[in-house]
Design a protein around this motif. Sequence first.
Motif, short mmCIF file in Angstrom:
data_model
loop_
_atom_site.label_atom_id
_atom_site.label_comp_id
_atom_site.label_asym_id
_atom_site.label_seq_id
_atom_site.Cartn_x
_atom_site.Cartn_y
_atom_site.Cartn_z
N UNK A 417 -26.74 32.13 9.13
CA UNK A 417 -28.15 32.08 9.20
C UNK A 417 -28.56 33.54 9.25
N UNK A 418 -28.45 34.51 8.68
CA UNK A 418 -29.62 35.70 8.26
C UNK A 418 -30.21 35.06 6.74
N UNK A 419 -28.31 34.87 5.97
CA UNK A 419 -29.07 34.29 4.52
C UNK A 419 -30.19 33.21 4.49
N UNK A 420 -29.83 32.51 5.70
CA UNK A 420 -31.21 31.61 5.24
C UNK A 420 -33.01 31.72 5.72
N UNK A 421 -32.03 33.01 6.94
CA UNK A 421 -33.98 33.58 7.64
C UNK A 421 -34.82 34.04 6.73
N UNK A 422 -33.72 35.13 5.94
CA UNK A 422 -34.27 36.50 5.12
C UNK A 422 -34.56 35.60 4.14
N UNK A 423 -34.03 34.85 3.39
CA UNK A 423 -34.26 34.28 1.59
C UNK A 423 -34.87 32.99 1.66
N UNK A 424 -35.26 32.06 2.62
CA UNK A 424 -36.26 31.51 2.44
C UNK A 424 -37.58 31.32 1.52
N UNK A 425 -37.43 30.50 0.99
CA UNK A 425 -38.29 30.03 -0.10
C UNK A 425 -38.75 31.70 -0.67
N UNK A 426 -36.98 31.69 -1.74
CA UNK A 426 -37.42 33.14 -2.31
C UNK A 426 -36.00 32.13 -3.21
N UNK A 427 -35.99 33.63 -4.56
CA UNK A 427 -34.92 33.07 -5.84
C UNK A 427 -34.47 34.24 -5.65
N UNK A 428 -32.86 34.41 -5.15
CA UNK A 428 -32.54 35.42 -4.84
C UNK A 428 -31.06 35.68 -5.68
N UNK A 429 -30.42 36.91 -4.96
CA UNK A 429 -29.32 37.36 -6.14
C UNK A 429 -27.09 37.08 -5.44
N UNK A 430 -26.89 36.87 -6.34
CA UNK A 430 -25.31 37.41 -5.71
C UNK A 430 -25.68 38.79 -4.31
N UNK A 431 -26.31 40.01 -5.03
CA UNK A 431 -25.87 41.05 -3.85
C UNK A 431 -26.99 40.60 -3.07
N UNK A 432 -28.06 39.85 -2.49
CA UNK A 432 -28.71 39.39 -1.88
C UNK A 432 -27.98 38.38 -0.04
N UNK A 433 -27.48 37.94 -1.03
CA UNK A 433 -26.31 37.05 -0.19
C UNK A 433 -25.45 37.90 0.24
N UNK A 434 -24.44 38.65 -0.44
CA UNK A 434 -23.70 39.71 -0.09
C UNK A 434 -24.64 40.44 1.21
N UNK A 435 -24.85 40.82 0.44
CA UNK A 435 -26.03 41.71 1.97
C UNK A 435 -25.96 41.30 3.40
N UNK A 436 -26.23 40.35 3.22
CA UNK A 436 -26.89 39.52 4.26
C UNK A 436 -25.13 39.03 5.48
N UNK A 437 -24.33 39.12 4.49
CA UNK A 437 -22.36 39.52 5.68
C UNK A 437 -22.63 40.46 5.63
N UNK A 442 -21.46 43.56 10.06
CA UNK A 442 -20.56 45.65 9.79
C UNK A 442 -20.01 45.41 8.81
N UNK A 443 -19.85 45.20 7.33
CA UNK A 443 -18.63 44.95 6.98
C UNK A 443 -18.97 45.53 4.95
N UNK A 444 -17.94 46.10 4.23
CA UNK A 444 -18.23 46.47 3.42
C UNK A 444 -17.93 44.97 2.46
N UNK A 445 -18.88 44.70 1.63
CA UNK A 445 -17.54 44.03 0.50
C UNK A 445 -18.10 44.24 -1.25
#
Length: 896
Positions: A417-437, A442-445
């Motif tokens: 949900x955070x990923x969809x909210x934060x990056x809608x309309x953008x071109x992103x990276x795996x780091x962006x995806x994991x940072x959302x989780x 509150x985990x370290x991936x």
Amino acid sequence: MPQDHSVVRLEDYQPTPYQIDRVSMAFRLDPMQTEITTTLRMAPRQGSNNSQALKLQGDEINLIGARLNGSALDASHYEATPDSFVLHKPPQETFILEFVTRVAPDNNTQLMGLYRSSGTYCTQCEAEGFRRITYFYDRPDVLSVYEVRIEAPKDVPYLLANGNLIDSGDMDTPEGFDTAQAWHYAVWQDPFPKPSYLFAMVAGDLARVEDHFITRSGRNVALHIYVEHGKEDRVAYAMDSLKRSMKWDEDVFDREYDLDIFMILAVSDFNMGAMENKGLNIFNDKYVLAKPDTATDTDYALIEAVIAHEYFHNWTGNRITCRDWFQLCLKEGLTVFRDQEFSSDMRSRPVKRISDVRQLRARQFPEDSGPLAHPVRPEAYSEINNFYTATVYEKGAELCRMLKTLIGDDGFKDGLDLYFKRFDGQAVTIEDFLASFEEACSVNLTQFSQWYRQAGTPNLVATYTYDAARGQMSLTIEQSCPPTPGQPTKKLMQIPVRFGLVARDGSSATFSGIRDAKSGGLIGGSDCTLLTLTNREHTYIFEGVSTDALPSLARGFSAPIHLRTNLTLEDQLILVLHDTDPFNRWEATQFVLMDHLIRQTRANRSSSIAVDQPVNAALIEALKTCLLDDSLEHAFRAQLLQVPSEADIAREIGKNVNPDAIHAARESLRQELAKALGTTLVELYQSLQDGGAFQPDSASAGRRALRNGLLDLILAAGEGTAKGIATAHYNEASNMTDRFAALAAMTLNRSTAADALLTDFHDRYADDALVIDKWLSLQASSPQEGTIGKVKTLMDHPSFSMSNPNRVRALIGAFAMNNPIQFNRKDGEGFKLVADIILTLDRSNPQTAARLANNFRSWKVLEASRQTSAERELRRIANTEVLSKDVADIVNRCLQ
């Protein structure tokens, strides 16, 4: 050899110095000289070095003219080649750049860019096909709003593009065209910025099937599926799958569709399965067309999955796209995970999981262990089309599944949900995806992210002991990962291992808690079902174990790993009978069967006379018990019947592989199982008579799967009365699933009636290309001597066409993928046949040729004489004077 050996590297990524915020295109369609006017609104990107020249990509572009801010460009201001356009001194404020280009759709055999399929104009732009239409920054991080005008004669009634239709009508016949032809136009606007790979344009004389879907917010979305005339009666299941996908995505992921219309076009000439272009999905007709007398249950399941996959891309791929092609798994792996979850909810979750793991092991594990190994997110590539791989798709999906396992269902939803909210309309990276989780949960991936960076399949070795006096079980698990090309050493992975305990007597087994043997700290209580590996080795102490029990590890295949344990064959048979996890129950069955197959293969190799190894009597009884257990789904029991494939056995052996010995071992085991279970198989088969009118639902498909699996095994024992049973099965079948299953069983078991039935099957369906594909594939998959000659004969058959990827995959692809004993022949004739076709096809369709070349990926695990033959053909291909970049990339990596 091609001259361009450039390598694109992730570390070199830079944003484009100019951005393109708006694209207007006008297509004037003609089979040989379609004219395209493209208008780009561009501006320097803030913070970029804009003193440099503007360079756009092209591919065989025929430039007619170029304009800057409305004025024709003088030739001294730019340099244009078929592969690039360079504007020497671009303006340093917003400007308009316009191109007029011309293409010949009928001559485009690559099926990339704009081409025609059975008279229909269509496009395929992923990954780099848009540059075959016009000059552009043809990369996924350039997001633009598109408006498209299409002009064509009225005998091309449907004019389609991305987005919503905003205008249409009649127009004057353009200058230079036959004035007797009336023309019309349509204008489409896509309000959502998208990369060029998602562009789509379609025009043709087609049949349209309509429906609609009411979104949860109350919007009425028009649903249109376009097919060739006469095929309208085959799209009902595709339409139903689409509507169920839309509803499921709202219910499970809170994703609602965003345009006024959703369209699907089915075409017969397509390099891929389907393409998720925004609002206008273009499909290989194989994944749209189905009715009971032409499509099997497998076809129905694939249609459901692929329709869902492309629809789900609307959010995971379209609304949020990947910054560069190194991030391809961000859209594909995540969307495969979503379509797997959808199919699991629509059908049997345990059976779907088994099916997905079968595919992962068959397609991705060999990739991970061979010269084509690469991380889920590669660090470099020379041809991006060759990285649409099982690693990116299937292993990428497994990473999403592991992430969900580690952080839990609620955490996974919060992160998405955070990923969809934060990056809608953008071109992103795996780091962006994991940072959302990480932020949402509150985990370290950091350690988990190694799964995206490292190639190879991790090995887990698990050893357990049980201390009855103390009521304790000790479990030690050690991880390692083998070296792969470019990665000789690996970092430790974070690996989730789901587990349970299974009592030896079949009763429930409990424990009071789990402690870390090294620290003594409590890891989990009596409700713990997950162990998370982070170190090289972990030892766990299970306390208060209620009874003598066995560990059931990696339940549900909780990570894409190779698992070895110290469980004995007798222990595995206990899991076959009593494990409450369906996947591990099936896995235990496969383990016992595989143990026999490997011993039999070794016996075959060590003696000129085959020495049959006795089949474990307890396994026979266990299989019989499971087959007769009505509490088990039919589809699950059908999975238990399937003996590991020859490719599975070769993968387990791993080196010095002899396909002939493997084939003999597998056929011997099937015969022994068929004889030992004879009466049980026949009686169960007879109890599963045709249940009336065909229904594509999961329960009905499961019943057919079990009945057809039983028929195949009955035939393995020898013809006898089985020939009559199979012939009746074929003749009395009320649907394609049953008829083709009987034909396949007769053909692959070398029945004397097979040739007559193959002729009958062709005569029944001669006019249906998709059904004839099954006929071609079946004959190419036959293990018997003479198949190579048969394949060569079929290449001259009127139904076969080298220009159609479906036909090539059906005949040549099936031979290379599904017929290891003939493809890997000692005399090298199988390798030579496929190499010849690769070289022929490379001149017209390099993508399809490169996919065929992938079948050489495991040549180094074969015995020495076969390796020599395979290497000879690979070097013949590599040394060809003119070779596409697509094929050269695969072949050169195979030879490394």
